[in-house]
Design a protein around this motif. Structure first.
Motif, PDB file in Angstrom:
ATOM      1  N   TYR A 252       0.814  -1.193   0.000  1.00 45.75           N
ATOM      2  CA  TYR A 252       0.000   0.000   0.000  1.00 45.75           C
ATOM      3  C   TYR A 252       0.861   1.261   0.000  1.00 45.75           C
ATOM      4  CZ  TYR A 252      -3.773   3.224   0.976  1.00 45.75           C
ATOM      5  OH  TYR A 252      -4.670   4.245   0.884  1.00 45.75           O
ATOM      6  N   GLU A 253       2.067   1.170   0.545  1.00 49.37           N
ATOM      7  CA  GLU A 253       2.944   2.348   0.584  1.00 49.37           C
ATOM      8  C   GLU A 253       3.221   2.883  -0.820  1.00 49.37           C
ATOM      9  OE1 GLU A 253       6.396   1.246   2.804  1.00 49.37           O
ATOM     10  OE2 GLU A 253       5.245   0.932   4.633  1.00 49.37           O
ATOM     11  N   LYS A 254       3.425   1.984  -1.768  1.00 55.38           N
ATOM     12  CA  LYS A 254       3.682   2.423  -3.144  1.00 55.38           C
ATOM     13  C   LYS A 254       2.428   3.066  -3.737  1.00 55.38           C
ATOM     14  CE  LYS A 254       7.382  -0.795  -4.112  1.00 55.38           C
ATOM     15  NZ  LYS A 254       7.870  -1.828  -5.019  1.00 55.38           N
ATOM     16  N   PHE A 255       1.280   2.514  -3.437  1.00 51.85           N
ATOM     17  CA  PHE A 255       0.015   3.089  -3.883  1.00 51.85           C
ATOM     18  C   PHE A 255      -0.140   4.491  -3.291  1.00 51.85           C
ATOM     19  CE2 PHE A 255      -4.614   3.613  -2.997  1.00 51.85           C
ATOM     20  CZ  PHE A 255      -5.035   3.765  -4.307  1.00 51.85           C
ATOM     21  N   GLN A 256       0.167   4.634  -2.019  1.00 58.08           N
ATOM     22  CA  GLN A 256       0.063   5.935  -1.356  1.00 58.08           C
ATOM     23  C   GLN A 256       0.998   6.957  -1.995  1.00 58.08           C
ATOM     24  OE1 GLN A 256      -2.208   6.787   1.227  1.00 58.08           O
ATOM     25  NE2 GLN A 256      -1.539   8.780   0.503  1.00 58.08           N
ATOM     26  N   LEU A 257       2.198   6.516  -2.354  1.00 57.49           N
ATOM     27  CA  LEU A 257       3.131   7.420  -3.039  1.00 57.49           C
ATOM     28  C   LEU A 257       2.544   7.927  -4.350  1.00 57.49           C
ATOM     29  CD1 LEU A 257       6.600   5.680  -2.532  1.00 57.49           C
ATOM     30  CD2 LEU A 257       5.887   7.903  -1.642  1.00 57.49           C
ATOM     31  N   LEU A 258       1.923   7.023  -5.092  1.00 57.94           N
ATOM     32  CA  LEU A 258       1.303   7.424  -6.363  1.00 57.94           C
ATOM     33  C   LEU A 258       0.150   8.401  -6.118  1.00 57.94           C
ATOM     34  CD1 LEU A 258       1.311   4.019  -8.272  1.00 57.94           C
ATOM     35  CD2 LEU A 258       2.691   6.045  -8.787  1.00 57.94           C
ATOM     36  N   LEU A 259      -0.626   8.155  -5.072  1.00 51.83           N
ATOM     37  CA  LEU A 259      -1.711   9.095  -4.736  1.00 51.83           C
ATOM     38  C   LEU A 259      -1.137  10.476  -4.459  1.00 51.83           C
ATOM     39  CD1 LEU A 259      -3.994   7.033  -2.308  1.00 51.83           C
ATOM     40  CD2 LEU A 259      -4.445   7.600  -4.698  1.00 51.83           C
ATOM     41  N   ASP A 260      -0.069  10.508  -3.665  1.00 58.06           N
ATOM     42  CA  ASP A 260       0.548  11.786  -3.314  1.00 58.06           C
ATOM     43  C   ASP A 260       1.121  12.491  -4.544  1.00 58.06           C
ATOM     44  OD1 ASP A 260      -0.110  11.227  -0.689  1.00 58.06           O
ATOM     45  OD2 ASP A 260       1.923  10.580  -0.145  1.00 58.06           O
ATOM     46  N   GLU A 261       1.788  11.732  -5.404  1.00 54.87           N
ATOM     47  CA  GLU A 261       2.418  12.319  -6.590  1.00 54.87           C
ATOM     48  C   GLU A 261       1.395  12.872  -7.576  1.00 54.87           C
ATOM     49  OE1 GLU A 261       4.921   9.303  -8.288  1.00 54.87           O
ATOM     50  OE2 GLU A 261       6.283   9.313  -6.568  1.00 54.87           O
ATOM     51  N   THR A 262       0.221  12.253  -7.620  1.00 59.71           N
ATOM     52  CA  THR A 262      -0.787  12.661  -8.600  1.00 59.71           C
ATOM     53  C   THR A 262      -1.904  13.511  -7.983  1.00 59.71           C
ATOM     54  OG1 THR A 262      -2.003  10.591  -8.265  1.00 59.71           O
ATOM     55  CG2 THR A 262      -0.392  10.639 -10.069  1.00 59.71           C
ATOM     56  N   ASN A 263      -1.780  13.794  -6.684  1.00 60.85           N
ATOM     57  CA  ASN A 263      -2.802  14.568  -5.971  1.00 60.85           C
ATOM     58  C   ASN A 263      -4.195  13.965  -6.127  1.00 60.85           C
ATOM     59  OD1 ASN A 263      -1.093  16.586  -4.880  1.00 60.85           O
ATOM     60  ND2 ASN A 263      -0.996  17.530  -6.902  1.00 60.85           N
ATOM     61  N   LYS A 264      -4.272  12.646  -6.020  1.00 61.01           N
ATOM     62  CA  LYS A 264      -5.553  11.949  -6.099  1.00 61.01           C
ATOM     63  C   LYS A 264      -5.883  11.356  -4.736  1.00 61.01           C
ATOM     64  CE  LYS A 264      -5.312  10.807 -10.987  1.00 61.01           C
ATOM     65  NZ  LYS A 264      -6.340  11.694 -11.476  1.00 61.01           N
ATOM     66  N   THR A 265      -7.165  11.092  -4.530  1.00 60.87           N
ATOM     67  CA  THR A 265      -7.596  10.413  -3.306  1.00 60.87           C
ATOM     68  C   THR A 265      -7.949   8.974  -3.658  1.00 60.87           C
ATOM     69  OG1 THR A 265      -9.923  10.969  -3.645  1.00 60.87           O
ATOM     70  CG2 THR A 265      -8.572  12.569  -2.413  1.00 60.87           C
TER      71      THR A 265
ATOM     72  N   ALA B 156      -1.944  -0.186 -12.092  1.00 55.77           N
ATOM     73  CA  ALA B 156      -0.740   0.126 -12.872  1.00 55.77           C
ATOM     74  C   ALA B 156      -1.107   0.901 -14.133  1.00 55.77           C
ATOM     75  CB  ALA B 156       0.002  -1.161 -13.221  1.00 55.77           C
ATOM     76  N   LYS B 157      -2.141   0.458 -14.827  1.00 56.35           N
ATOM     77  CA  LYS B 157      -2.578   1.168 -16.036  1.00 56.35           C
ATOM     78  C   LYS B 157      -3.088   2.566 -15.681  1.00 56.35           C
ATOM     79  CE  LYS B 157      -3.689  -2.786 -18.915  1.00 56.35           C
ATOM     80  NZ  LYS B 157      -4.726  -3.541 -19.630  1.00 56.35           N
ATOM     81  N   TYR B 158      -3.823   2.656 -14.601  1.00 56.73           N
ATOM     82  CA  TYR B 158      -4.397   3.937 -14.177  1.00 56.73           C
ATOM     83  C   TYR B 158      -3.301   4.961 -13.892  1.00 56.73           C
ATOM     84  CZ  TYR B 158      -7.143   7.283 -11.460  1.00 56.73           C
ATOM     85  OH  TYR B 158      -7.739   8.432 -10.993  1.00 56.73           O
ATOM     86  N   PHE B 159      -2.244   4.517 -13.211  1.00 54.37           N
ATOM     87  CA  PHE B 159      -1.160   5.425 -12.833  1.00 54.37           C
ATOM     88  C   PHE B 159      -0.021   5.458 -13.852  1.00 54.37           C
ATOM     89  CE2 PHE B 159      -3.006   4.770  -8.541  1.00 54.37           C
ATOM     90  CZ  PHE B 159      -3.183   6.099  -8.193  1.00 54.37           C
ATOM     91  N   HIS B 160      -0.167   4.700 -14.941  1.00 58.97           N
ATOM     92  CA  HIS B 160       0.843   4.667 -16.003  1.00 58.97           C
ATOM     93  C   HIS B 160       2.204   4.207 -15.479  1.00 58.97           C
ATOM     94  CE1 HIS B 160      -2.118   6.682 -18.482  1.00 58.97           C
ATOM     95  NE2 HIS B 160      -2.225   7.615 -17.560  1.00 58.97           N
ATOM     96  N   VAL B 161       2.176   3.146 -14.690  1.00 54.89           N
ATOM     97  CA  VAL B 161       3.407   2.522 -14.211  1.00 54.89           C
ATOM     98  C   VAL B 161       3.355   1.043 -14.584  1.00 54.89           C
ATOM     99  CG1 VAL B 161       3.714   4.139 -12.271  1.00 54.89           C
ATOM    100  CG2 VAL B 161       2.468   2.001 -11.902  1.00 54.89           C
ATOM    101  N   PRO B 162       4.515   0.397 -14.720  1.00 58.14           N
ATOM    102  CA  PRO B 162       4.487  -1.043 -14.992  1.00 58.14           C
ATOM    103  C   PRO B 162       3.988  -1.796 -13.760  1.00 58.14           C
ATOM    104  CG  PRO B 162       6.735  -0.285 -14.652  1.00 58.14           C
ATOM    105  CD  PRO B 162       5.856   0.938 -14.656  1.00 58.14           C
ATOM    106  N   ILE B 163       3.361  -2.930 -13.965  1.00 55.17           N
ATOM    107  CA  ILE B 163       2.841  -3.704 -12.830  1.00 55.17           C
ATOM    108  C   ILE B 163       3.970  -4.104 -11.887  1.00 55.17           C
ATOM    109  CG2 ILE B 163       2.917  -5.943 -13.984  1.00 55.17           C
ATOM    110  CD1 ILE B 163       0.208  -6.524 -12.473  1.00 55.17           C
ATOM    111  N   GLU B 164       5.169  -4.198 -12.420  1.00 55.98           N
ATOM    112  CA  GLU B 164       6.328  -4.540 -11.592  1.00 55.98           C
ATOM    113  C   GLU B 164       6.555  -3.507 -10.478  1.00 55.98           C
ATOM    114  OE1 GLU B 164       6.570  -6.667 -15.340  1.00 55.98           O
ATOM    115  OE2 GLU B 164       6.421  -4.519 -14.950  1.00 55.98           O
TER     116      GLU B 164
END
Length: 66
Positions: A1-14, A48-56
């Protein structure tokens, strides 16, 4: 979840916004945050598709919190 949270923070999404946009329930995201749920590959692929990152991005260091 930490990586997901980072993506939320970077994209200013909830997580609510991600839930609305992806169809992944807020309950699923909350359970993931609380450690009660480990997301399956299909959900990780959607994120991964939503945030435009590889699933890896989510799968690497799986021993840590995804």
């Amino acid at each position: 979840y930490e990586k997901f949270q980072l993506l939320l923070d970077e994209t200013n999404k909830t997580s609510y916004q991600v839930s609305k946009d992806t169809g992944i329930s807020t309950a699923t995201l909350s359970s993931w945050k609380n450690g009660a749920y480990v997301p399956k590959a299909d959900k990780l692929m959607i994120l991964a598709k939503y945030f435009h990152v590889p699933i890896e991005y989510f799968l690497s260091d799986q021993n840590e919190t995804a």
